[in-house]
Design a protein around this motif. Structure first.
Motif, PDB file in Angstrom:
ATOM      1  N   GLN A 166     -27.109 -35.987  90.227  1.00 33.12           N
ATOM      2  CA  GLN A 166     -26.795 -34.589  90.509  1.00 33.12           C
ATOM      3  C   GLN A 166     -27.782 -33.631  89.856  1.00 33.12           C
ATOM      4  O   GLN A 166     -27.780 -32.432  90.142  1.00 33.12           O
ATOM      5  CB  GLN A 166     -25.375 -34.263  90.060  1.00 33.12           C
ATOM      6  CG  GLN A 166     -25.104 -34.452  88.586  1.00 33.12           C
ATOM      7  CD  GLN A 166     -23.633 -34.411  88.253  1.00 33.12           C
ATOM      8  OE1 GLN A 166     -22.962 -33.435  88.543  1.00 33.12           O
ATOM      9  NE2 GLN A 166     -23.111 -35.470  87.647  1.00 33.12           N
ATOM     10  N   HIS A 167     -28.659 -34.157  88.993  1.00 33.10           N
ATOM     11  CA  HIS A 167     -29.651 -33.315  88.326  1.00 33.10           C
ATOM     12  C   HIS A 167     -31.064 -33.567  88.850  1.00 33.10           C
ATOM     13  O   HIS A 167     -32.023 -33.000  88.309  1.00 33.10           O
ATOM     14  CB  HIS A 167     -29.615 -33.578  86.821  1.00 33.10           C
ATOM     15  CG  HIS A 167     -28.258 -33.358  86.215  1.00 33.10           C
ATOM     16  ND1 HIS A 167     -27.698 -32.109  86.078  1.00 33.10           N
ATOM     17  CD2 HIS A 167     -27.334 -34.237  85.752  1.00 33.10           C
ATOM     18  CE1 HIS A 167     -26.493 -32.224  85.537  1.00 33.10           C
ATOM     19  NE2 HIS A 167     -26.250 -33.497  85.320  1.00 33.10           N
ATOM     20  N   ALA A 168     -31.223 -34.397  89.867  1.00 33.64           N
ATOM     21  CA  ALA A 168     -32.547 -34.752  90.373  1.00 33.64           C
ATOM     22  C   ALA A 168     -33.147 -33.618  91.201  1.00 33.64           C
ATOM     23  O   ALA A 168     -32.446 -32.717  91.652  1.00 33.64           O
ATOM     24  CB  ALA A 168     -32.457 -36.021  91.218  1.00 33.64           C
ATOM     25  N   TRP A 169     -34.465 -33.677  91.387  1.00 39.22           N
ATOM     26  CA  TRP A 169     -35.133 -32.640  92.182  1.00 39.22           C
ATOM     27  C   TRP A 169     -34.713 -32.742  93.647  1.00 39.22           C
ATOM     28  O   TRP A 169     -34.285 -33.790  94.136  1.00 39.22           O
ATOM     29  CB  TRP A 169     -36.644 -32.729  92.018  1.00 39.22           C
ATOM     30  CG  TRP A 169     -37.311 -33.991  92.493  1.00 39.22           C
ATOM     31  CD1 TRP A 169     -37.864 -34.223  93.708  1.00 39.22           C
ATOM     32  CD2 TRP A 169     -37.534 -35.202  91.740  1.00 39.22           C
ATOM     33  NE1 TRP A 169     -38.417 -35.476  93.772  1.00 39.22           N
ATOM     34  CE2 TRP A 169     -38.224 -36.096  92.579  1.00 39.22           C
ATOM     35  CE3 TRP A 169     -37.210 -35.599  90.433  1.00 39.22           C
ATOM     36  CZ2 TRP A 169     -38.603 -37.368  92.166  1.00 39.22           C
ATOM     37  CZ3 TRP A 169     -37.583 -36.869  90.022  1.00 39.22           C
ATOM     38  CH2 TRP A 169     -38.271 -37.729  90.864  1.00 39.22           C
ATOM     39  N   ALA A 186     -30.994 -37.393  97.130  1.00 34.22           N
ATOM     40  CA  ALA A 186     -30.149 -37.436  95.934  1.00 34.22           C
ATOM     41  C   ALA A 186     -28.751 -36.896  96.205  1.00 34.22           C
ATOM     42  O   ALA A 186     -27.763 -37.415  95.670  1.00 34.22           O
ATOM     43  CB  ALA A 186     -30.809 -36.652  94.805  1.00 34.22           C
ATOM     44  N   ALA A 187     -28.648 -35.867  97.031  1.00 30.41           N
ATOM     45  CA  ALA A 187     -27.333 -35.290  97.332  1.00 30.41           C
ATOM     46  C   ALA A 187     -26.438 -36.303  98.035  1.00 30.41           C
ATOM     47  O   ALA A 187     -25.222 -36.348  97.798  1.00 30.41           O
ATOM     48  CB  ALA A 187     -27.498 -34.037  98.186  1.00 30.41           C
ATOM     49  N   HIS A 188     -27.022 -37.131  98.878  1.00 30.57           N
ATOM     50  CA  HIS A 188     -26.253 -38.171  99.564  1.00 30.57           C
ATOM     51  C   HIS A 188     -25.759 -39.213  98.565  1.00 30.57           C
ATOM     52  O   HIS A 188     -24.624 -39.697  98.669  1.00 30.57           O
ATOM     53  CB  HIS A 188     -27.126 -38.829 100.634  1.00 30.57           C
ATOM     54  CG  HIS A 188     -26.391 -39.811 101.493  1.00 30.57           C
ATOM     55  ND1 HIS A 188     -25.511 -39.437 102.486  1.00 30.57           N
ATOM     56  CD2 HIS A 188     -26.402 -41.177 101.512  1.00 30.57           C
ATOM     57  CE1 HIS A 188     -25.008 -40.506 103.070  1.00 30.57           C
ATOM     58  NE2 HIS A 188     -25.536 -41.572 102.500  1.00 30.57           N
ATOM     59  N   GLU A 245     -36.676 -31.465  84.547  1.00 32.47           N
ATOM     60  CA  GLU A 245     -36.557 -30.020  84.723  1.00 32.47           C
ATOM     61  C   GLU A 245     -37.136 -29.523  86.040  1.00 32.47           C
ATOM     62  O   GLU A 245     -37.006 -28.342  86.361  1.00 32.47           O
ATOM     63  CB  GLU A 245     -37.262 -29.309  83.561  1.00 32.47           C
ATOM     64  CG  GLU A 245     -36.695 -29.660  82.187  1.00 32.47           C
ATOM     65  CD  GLU A 245     -37.619 -29.239  81.075  1.00 32.47           C
ATOM     66  OE1 GLU A 245     -37.303 -28.231  80.403  1.00 32.47           O
ATOM     67  OE2 GLU A 245     -38.651 -29.913  80.875  1.00 32.47           O
ATOM     68  N   TYR A 246     -37.766 -30.404  86.799  1.00 34.72           N
ATOM     69  CA  TYR A 246     -38.364 -30.009  88.079  1.00 34.72           C
ATOM     70  C   TYR A 246     -37.293 -29.975  89.163  1.00 34.72           C
ATOM     71  O   TYR A 246     -36.452 -30.872  89.245  1.00 34.72           O
ATOM     72  CB  TYR A 246     -39.469 -30.994  88.474  1.00 34.72           C
ATOM     73  CG  TYR A 246     -40.037 -30.726  89.842  1.00 34.72           C
ATOM     74  CD1 TYR A 246     -40.940 -29.686  90.048  1.00 34.72           C
ATOM     75  CD2 TYR A 246     -39.654 -31.494  90.937  1.00 34.72           C
ATOM     76  CE1 TYR A 246     -41.450 -29.426  91.304  1.00 34.72           C
ATOM     77  CE2 TYR A 246     -40.159 -31.242  92.200  1.00 34.72           C
ATOM     78  CZ  TYR A 246     -41.059 -30.202  92.387  1.00 34.72           C
ATOM     79  OH  TYR A 246     -41.552 -29.934  93.627  1.00 34.72           O
ATOM     80  N   THR A 247     -37.329 -28.944  90.021  1.00 35.33           N
ATOM     81  CA  THR A 247     -36.332 -28.819  91.078  1.00 35.33           C
ATOM     82  C   THR A 247     -36.950 -28.763  92.467  1.00 35.33           C
ATOM     83  O   THR A 247     -36.615 -29.553  93.339  1.00 35.33           O
ATOM     84  CB  THR A 247     -35.473 -27.555  90.859  1.00 35.33           C
ATOM     85  OG1 THR A 247     -34.883 -27.608  89.557  1.00 35.33           O
ATOM     86  CG2 THR A 247     -34.356 -27.483  91.894  1.00 35.33           C
ATOM     87  N   ARG A 248     -37.879 -27.812  92.692  1.00 35.83           N
ATOM     88  CA  ARG A 248     -38.405 -27.625  94.050  1.00 35.83           C
ATOM     89  C   ARG A 248     -39.801 -27.008  93.987  1.00 35.83           C
ATOM     90  O   ARG A 248     -40.135 -26.282  93.043  1.00 35.83           O
ATOM     91  CB  ARG A 248     -37.472 -26.734  94.860  1.00 35.83           C
ATOM     92  CG  ARG A 248     -37.167 -25.414  94.203  1.00 35.83           C
ATOM     93  CD  ARG A 248     -36.098 -24.623  94.944  1.00 35.83           C
ATOM     94  NE  ARG A 248     -35.723 -23.453  94.146  1.00 35.83           N
ATOM     95  CZ  ARG A 248     -34.744 -23.447  93.236  1.00 35.83           C
ATOM     96  NH1 ARG A 248     -34.044 -24.553  93.025  1.00 35.83           N
ATOM     97  NH2 ARG A 248     -34.463 -22.355  92.564  1.00 35.83           N
ATOM     98  N   PRO A 249     -40.625 -27.244  95.030  1.00 35.12           N
ATOM     99  CA  PRO A 249     -42.011 -26.753  95.011  1.00 35.12           C
ATOM    100  C   PRO A 249     -42.117 -25.243  95.108  1.00 35.12           C
ATOM    101  O   PRO A 249     -43.107 -24.660  94.653  1.00 35.12           O
ATOM    102  CB  PRO A 249     -42.633 -27.448  96.229  1.00 35.12           C
ATOM    103  CG  PRO A 249     -41.488 -27.772  97.127  1.00 35.12           C
ATOM    104  CD  PRO A 249     -40.338 -28.073  96.216  1.00 35.12           C
ATOM    105  N   GLN A 250     -41.113 -24.578  95.690  1.00 33.19           N
ATOM    106  CA  GLN A 250     -41.190 -23.124  95.846  1.00 33.19           C
ATOM    107  C   GLN A 250     -41.347 -22.416  94.507  1.00 33.19           C
ATOM    108  O   GLN A 250     -41.906 -21.320  94.438  1.00 33.19           O
ATOM    109  CB  GLN A 250     -39.940 -22.600  96.554  1.00 33.19           C
ATOM    110  CG  GLN A 250     -39.781 -23.088  97.987  1.00 33.19           C
ATOM    111  CD  GLN A 250     -38.931 -24.332  98.071  1.00 33.19           C
ATOM    112  OE1 GLN A 250     -39.120 -25.258  97.287  1.00 33.19           O
ATOM    113  NE2 GLN A 250     -38.003 -24.378  99.032  1.00 33.19           N
TER     114      GLN A 250
END
Length: 351
Positions: free
Chosen positions: A44-47, A77-79, A155-160
């Motif tokens: 649940q904490h993955a990018w 990851a959400a799946h 701590e990485y989430t998304r490229p934006q």
């Protein structure tokens, strides 16, 4: 207040749930203590763009195949989080959350698990806390001097968040390659690896990796020549986003730099690259601080095990930390077998 049960499982992620499945099948009394507020463990904490290395059916916990994700060969990851949530409900696993374990102590015939909401006594304890909570940062000269942003994989989430920025991604494993591929289109990317990246063949995924890890452990157990396991195949699974960025020529790795400077990184030959951000995809260490009161860790911080059982404290098992606690045991498909063996060993101890 102290509660009592036969087995205390510490950690409610994939390893803890797999242990719970097998403990329930054997009719043992147990509780799973999870520090998270919601099911799903570290997933649940993955990018956002993280993908499994295998199709859903080959990424399953014991007893129930992971349903496929519509439109995706490799689930995100959400799946996985939804699958773990449903798995927990399906088998009615007794998870207490949020409960943070502070320490495990010897207490006569019991092991006492101290938490932030009381204590538990168990005849056996399974530590299944994983590694996500203990990210590793290498001691690189100048790290404190760098004035830009530094973050770890966790701590990485998304490229934006990094669009238009100058980003250094450090790490030649799967996390480094996936995050570098994520950032390759909208940032000024420099991908740095300790050695030239080794991509697995495009048709190899987690199924083959699990088979390779299992074959290596079997060979070692039988005294045969080390097959090399997963490391003999390569370091990076070419999941579709990685393959696309690689084939587009966007994943070109540079050797590891010598130091960080105020506004970038520098190599030993004097070459410099300016940077706004450094992302350290440099791996993890086992999260075992809760076991410190037992005094089991050696000089390098490693707890000796026979299978998953602690060599010095037979009431303690360590599950899901990697090959040293079972072949591929840090993976969804790989944790089932050592979880089964752990439950059986504990049942024998209690008998």
């Amino acid at each position: 207040m102290t509660s009592r049960t036969q087995v205390v499982v510490i950690g409610g992620g994939q390893a803890g749930l797999a242990a719970g499945y097998h403990l329930r099948r054997l009719g043992l009394d147990f509780v799973i203590l999870d520090a998270q507020t919601e099911p799903g463990g570290a997933w649940q904490h993955a990018w956002d763009s993280l993908r499994l290395f295998s199709p859903a059916a080959y990424s399953s916990l014991p007893g129930w195949f992971m349903p496929p994700q519509v439109g995706e060969e490799y689930p995100d990851a959400a799946h996985v989080v939804q699958y773990l949530r449903d798995y927990e409900k399906r088998y009615e696993l007794p998870v207490e959350r949020p409960v943070r374990v502070i320490g495990v102590h010897r207490d006569g015939v019991f092991l006492r698990v101290e938490t932030d909401s009381g204590a538990w006594q168990g005849r056996a304890v399974i530590s299944a806390t994983g590694t996500w909570w203990r990210p590793f940062l290498p001691a690189v000269p100048g790290r404190a001097a760098f004035e830009g942003r530094q973050l770890h994989t966790v701590e990485y989430t998304r490229p934006q968040d990094f669009a238009g920025r100058r980003v250094i991604v450090v790490g030649g494993g799967n996390s480094g390659a996936q995050i570098a591929a994520d950032l390759a289109y909208d940032t000024e990317l420099t991908w740095v690896t300790q050695r030239p990246p080794r991509f697995l063949a495009d048709d190899i995924d987690g199924r083959a990796l699990f088979d390779a890890a299992t074959a290596r452990r079997r060979a070692l157990d039988e005294g045969r020549t080390d097959t090399g396991g997963v490391a003999s195949l390569g370091d990076i699974v070419a999941v579709p986003p990685v393959r696309e960025a690689r084939d587009a020529g966007l994943l070109k790795a540079s050797p590891m730099f010598a130091r960080l400077e105020r506004d970038g990184v520098a190599w030993a030959d004097g070459t410099r690259t300016p940077a706004d951000t450094v992302i350290w995809c440099t791996g993890f260490r086992p999260a075992l601080s809760h076991l410190a009161p037992l005094g089991l860790r050696g000089r390098r911080g490693h707890i000796a095990t026979a299978g998953t059982r602690s060599s010095e404290e037979p009431r303690l098992h360590l599950l899901g930390y990697g090959d040293w606690t079972g072949p591929a045991s840090a993976t969804l498909i790989g944790v089932g077998r050592p979880a089964r063996d752990t439950a059986r060993d504990i049942a024998g101890l209690l008998a």
